[in-house]
Scaffold this motif. Structure first.
Motif, PDB file in Angstrom:
ATOM      1  N   LYS A 191       5.770 -19.064  63.552  1.00 38.20           N
ATOM      2  CA  LYS A 191       4.805 -20.063  64.020  1.00 38.20           C
ATOM      3  C   LYS A 191       3.548 -19.396  64.587  1.00 38.20           C
ATOM      4  O   LYS A 191       3.640 -18.607  65.531  1.00 38.20           O
ATOM      5  N   ASP A 192       2.412 -19.728  63.983  1.00 38.55           N
ATOM      6  CA  ASP A 192       1.089 -19.276  64.465  1.00 38.55           C
ATOM      7  C   ASP A 192       1.065 -17.773  64.769  1.00 38.55           C
ATOM      8  O   ASP A 192       0.535 -17.345  65.800  1.00 38.55           O
ATOM      9  N   THR A 203     -12.085 -21.685  59.316  1.00 39.53           N
ATOM     10  CA  THR A 203     -12.357 -22.238  60.648  1.00 39.53           C
ATOM     11  C   THR A 203     -11.057 -22.786  61.221  1.00 39.53           C
ATOM     12  O   THR A 203     -10.000 -22.718  60.583  1.00 39.53           O
ATOM     13  N   ASP A 204     -11.130 -23.348  62.411  1.00 38.82           N
ATOM     14  CA  ASP A 204      -9.945 -23.952  63.033  1.00 38.82           C
ATOM     15  C   ASP A 204      -9.444 -25.145  62.226  1.00 38.82           C
ATOM     16  O   ASP A 204      -8.301 -25.577  62.391  1.00 38.82           O
ATOM     17  N   GLN A 205     -10.317 -25.697  61.377  1.00 40.39           N
ATOM     18  CA  GLN A 205      -9.935 -26.863  60.562  1.00 40.39           C
ATOM     19  C   GLN A 205      -9.092 -26.457  59.355  1.00 40.39           C
ATOM     20  O   GLN A 205      -8.462 -27.301  58.725  1.00 40.39           O
ATOM     21  N   HIS A 206      -9.102 -25.162  59.033  1.00 36.62           N
ATOM     22  CA  HIS A 206      -8.317 -24.682  57.893  1.00 36.62           C
ATOM     23  C   HIS A 206      -6.885 -24.401  58.345  1.00 36.62           C
ATOM     24  O   HIS A 206      -6.623 -23.389  58.999  1.00 36.62           O
ATOM     25  N   ILE A 207      -5.994 -25.314  58.010  1.00 33.40           N
ATOM     26  CA  ILE A 207      -4.573 -25.114  58.308  1.00 33.40           C
ATOM     27  C   ILE A 207      -3.765 -25.451  57.057  1.00 33.40           C
ATOM     28  O   ILE A 207      -4.296 -26.048  56.117  1.00 33.40           O
ATOM     29  N   LEU A 208      -2.491 -25.035  57.047  1.00 32.49           N
ATOM     30  CA  LEU A 208      -1.641 -25.375  55.905  1.00 32.49           C
ATOM     31  C   LEU A 208      -1.363 -26.872  55.922  1.00 32.49           C
ATOM     32  O   LEU A 208      -0.788 -27.400  56.877  1.00 32.49           O
ATOM     33  N   ARG A 209      -1.799 -27.566  54.886  1.00 31.05           N
ATOM     34  CA  ARG A 209      -1.588 -29.010  54.787  1.00 31.05           C
ATOM     35  C   ARG A 209      -0.780 -29.310  53.538  1.00 31.05           C
ATOM     36  O   ARG A 209      -0.928 -28.642  52.508  1.00 31.05           O
ATOM     37  N   GLU A 210       0.058 -30.341  53.613  1.00 33.71           N
ATOM     38  CA  GLU A 210       0.951 -30.690  52.507  1.00 33.71           C
ATOM     39  C   GLU A 210       0.199 -31.529  51.476  1.00 33.71           C
ATOM     40  O   GLU A 210      -0.222 -32.649  51.743  1.00 33.71           O
ATOM     41  N   GLU A 238      -5.860 -11.489  53.039  1.00 38.14           N
ATOM     42  CA  GLU A 238      -6.614 -11.173  54.257  1.00 38.14           C
ATOM     43  C   GLU A 238      -5.900 -11.661  55.518  1.00 38.14           C
ATOM     44  O   GLU A 238      -6.517 -12.198  56.434  1.00 38.14           O
ATOM     45  N   GLY A 239      -4.571 -11.480  55.540  1.00 41.90           N
ATOM     46  CA  GLY A 239      -3.800 -11.794  56.743  1.00 41.90           C
ATOM     47  C   GLY A 239      -3.493 -13.256  56.967  1.00 41.90           C
ATOM     48  O   GLY A 239      -2.980 -13.634  58.028  1.00 41.90           O
ATOM     49  N   ARG A 240      -3.792 -14.113  55.978  1.00 44.52           N
ATOM     50  CA  ARG A 240      -3.501 -15.547  56.123  1.00 44.52           C
ATOM     51  C   ARG A 240      -2.717 -16.034  54.911  1.00 44.52           C
ATOM     52  O   ARG A 240      -3.036 -15.669  53.776  1.00 44.52           O
ATOM     53  N   ILE A 241      -1.736 -16.894  55.162  1.00 42.41           N
ATOM     54  CA  ILE A 241      -1.034 -17.530  54.051  1.00 42.41           C
ATOM     55  C   ILE A 241      -1.866 -18.729  53.597  1.00 42.41           C
ATOM     56  O   ILE A 241      -2.171 -19.621  54.388  1.00 42.41           O
ATOM     57  N   VAL A 242      -2.238 -18.726  52.306  1.00 39.28           N
ATOM     58  CA  VAL A 242      -3.144 -19.772  51.810  1.00 39.28           C
ATOM     59  C   VAL A 242      -2.434 -20.831  50.972  1.00 39.28           C
ATOM     60  O   VAL A 242      -2.994 -21.898  50.723  1.00 39.28           O
ATOM     61  N   LYS A 269     -11.261  -0.508  69.975  1.00 42.10           N
ATOM     62  CA  LYS A 269     -11.410  -1.295  68.746  1.00 42.10           C
ATOM     63  C   LYS A 269     -10.149  -2.101  68.475  1.00 42.10           C
ATOM     64  O   LYS A 269      -9.036  -1.629  68.694  1.00 42.10           O
ATOM     65  N   LYS A 270     -10.356  -3.326  67.983  1.00 41.15           N
ATOM     66  CA  LYS A 270      -9.228  -4.184  67.626  1.00 41.15           C
ATOM     67  C   LYS A 270      -9.355  -4.609  66.170  1.00 41.15           C
ATOM     68  O   LYS A 270     -10.452  -4.870  65.690  1.00 41.15           O
ATOM     69  N   PHE A 271      -8.214  -4.664  65.494  1.00 40.53           N
ATOM     70  CA  PHE A 271      -8.203  -5.161  64.118  1.00 40.53           C
ATOM     71  C   PHE A 271      -7.106  -6.205  64.003  1.00 40.53           C
ATOM     72  O   PHE A 271      -5.935  -5.916  64.229  1.00 40.53           O
ATOM     73  N   VAL A 272      -7.517  -7.442  63.706  1.00 41.30           N
ATOM     74  CA  VAL A 272      -6.534  -8.524  63.538  1.00 41.30           C
ATOM     75  C   VAL A 272      -6.052  -8.486  62.089  1.00 41.30           C
ATOM     76  O   VAL A 272      -6.775  -8.857  61.163  1.00 41.30           O
ATOM     77  N   ALA A 273      -4.823  -8.005  61.906  1.00 38.47           N
ATOM     78  CA  ALA A 273      -4.281  -7.820  60.552  1.00 38.47           C
ATOM     79  C   ALA A 273      -3.694  -9.104  59.991  1.00 38.47           C
ATOM     80  O   ALA A 273      -3.732  -9.340  58.783  1.00 38.47           O
ATOM     81  N   VAL A 274      -3.113  -9.924  60.875  1.00 34.63           N
ATOM     82  CA  VAL A 274      -2.459 -11.172  60.466  1.00 34.63           C
ATOM     83  C   VAL A 274      -2.826 -12.238  61.474  1.00 34.63           C
ATOM     84  O   VAL A 274      -2.790 -11.976  62.682  1.00 34.63           O
ATOM     85  N   GLN A 275      -3.203 -13.436  61.013  1.00 35.34           N
ATOM     86  CA  GLN A 275      -3.476 -14.489  61.987  1.00 35.34           C
ATOM     87  C   GLN A 275      -3.150 -15.882  61.430  1.00 35.34           C
ATOM     88  O   GLN A 275      -3.290 -16.142  60.230  1.00 35.34           O
ATOM     89  N   GLY A 276      -2.670 -16.724  62.326  1.00 39.76           N
ATOM     90  CA  GLY A 276      -2.381 -18.119  61.979  1.00 39.76           C
ATOM     91  C   GLY A 276      -1.335 -18.293  60.898  1.00 39.76           C
ATOM     92  O   GLY A 276      -1.407 -19.220  60.099  1.00 39.76           O
TER      93      GLY A 276
END
Length: 313
Positions: free
Chosen positions: A14-15, A284-291, A231-235, A25-32
């Motif tokens: 989850k998230d 953006t925050d509006q991009h989420i996994l939708r059915e 790029e670290g996100r499941i699309v 330095k920070k690198f966000v490899a996986v998010q959301g």
């Protein structure tokens, strides 16, 4: 026990966010990242190199720390600090098969020691005879011979070494096996043997797999459901045949389009545009996994959802 469609959820992510730091330095490899793995299924994570597949897998086996989100295994949160006993139990319940069979085996140890190390640590037998029997059974199950027990990894081919890696995992009777590109270093003919072997244990022992790959032809053969990651996100997440029949996200389409087709005329006329900006969309925050349809999820906004639904019709 979590249930969805009367199926037990074994792993629930989850998230999830995983961040690596190098000084300031920070690198966000996986998010959301959000997905579930049902008991007894093979869930595949597919994406190109560097997309975050292995990073997620290593977080599930507690090798990578998480910066946000939760990972649940059998309903219990397993990321973050855990009591020693629980952390130890997880090592038995979640096993990993690594990508490189040469690098993942101890060159100085015999096959008997390598396969038996886990059951030795957890004292999963009552006598030396029982230990020998357990290892013999595991060796037999993966198609090796009893005399191989006294040999060393360098004496084996890549395919045989990967069989040792599989035997080392299944001997622990885990609930989940994470297979990190287990066939990518092998010849094509050996790949089929290894995949058949993994399928055999899935049917016989009801083992659940998280299968990591970039080769879609392998994934189609082996998976029940697929999560596409870039790029670290499941699309996109869908059942295997549904994903191949109705790929929706631009990145999924590009991935499927890059699979070679054994027809020279089709291949010659195929156009692949890796620079297409929609593959590298700004989320953006509006991009989420939708059915979009039951069980078929795509990362999109509310507005994009309707166009995806129309695409399927």
């Amino acid at each position: 026990m979590d249930q969805q469609n009367n199926r037990e959820v074994l792993v629930d992510v989850k998230d999830l966010e995983i961040t690596f730091k190098n000084g300031k330095k920070k690198f966000v490899a996986v998010q959301g990242v959000n997905f579930q793995i049902f008991k007894g299924e093979t869930f595949s994570l597919v994406g190109e190199s560097g997309s975050g597949k292995t990073t997620i897998a290593r977080a599930i086996v507690r090798l990578n720390q998480t910066s946000k989100g939760d990972i649940f295994f059998k309903g219990k949160k397993i990321n973050g600090k855990l009591p020693k006993k629980e952390a130890r139990e997880l090592k038995k319940d979640i096993q990993m098969i690594f990508q490189d069979p040469a690098a993942s085996l101890n060159e100085r140890a015999t096959i008997d020691y390598i396969i038996g190390e886990g059951i030795d640590n957890f004292k999963m037998y009552n006598s030396q005879e029982e230990r020998n029997q357990i290892i013999d059974n595991a060796i037999d199950a993966v198609g090796l011979l009893p005399e191989h027990k006294s040999r060393y990894p360098h004496e084996f081919s890549g395919g045989q070494r990967q069989r040792v890696g599989i035997a080392r995992s299944i001997v622990m009777h885990p609930d989940l096996i994470i297979a990190d590109e287990p066939t990518s270093a092998l010849d094509v003919s050996i790949r089929a043997q290894v995949l058949n072997l993994l399928n055999k244990f899935k049917k016989e022992d009801n083992i659940t797999y998280l299968f990591i790959a970039h080769d879609l032809s392998v994934v189609r053969y082996f998976s029940d459901r697929i999560g596409v990651i870039t790029e670290g996100r499941i699309v996109e997440i869908a059942e295997t045949e549904e994903l191949f029949r109705n790929p929706l996200h631009p990145y999924t389409k590009s991935l499927l389009n890059s699979v070679p087709i054994p027809d020279p005329i089709i291949e010659k006329n195929k156009v692949v545009d890796p620079t297409n900006s929609t593959y590298h969309a700004e989320y953006t925050d509006q991009h989420i996994l939708r059915e979009v349809t039951p069980g078929h999820l795509v990362m999109c906004t509310e507005e994009e959802l309707e166009s995806y639904r129309n695409e399927i019709k």
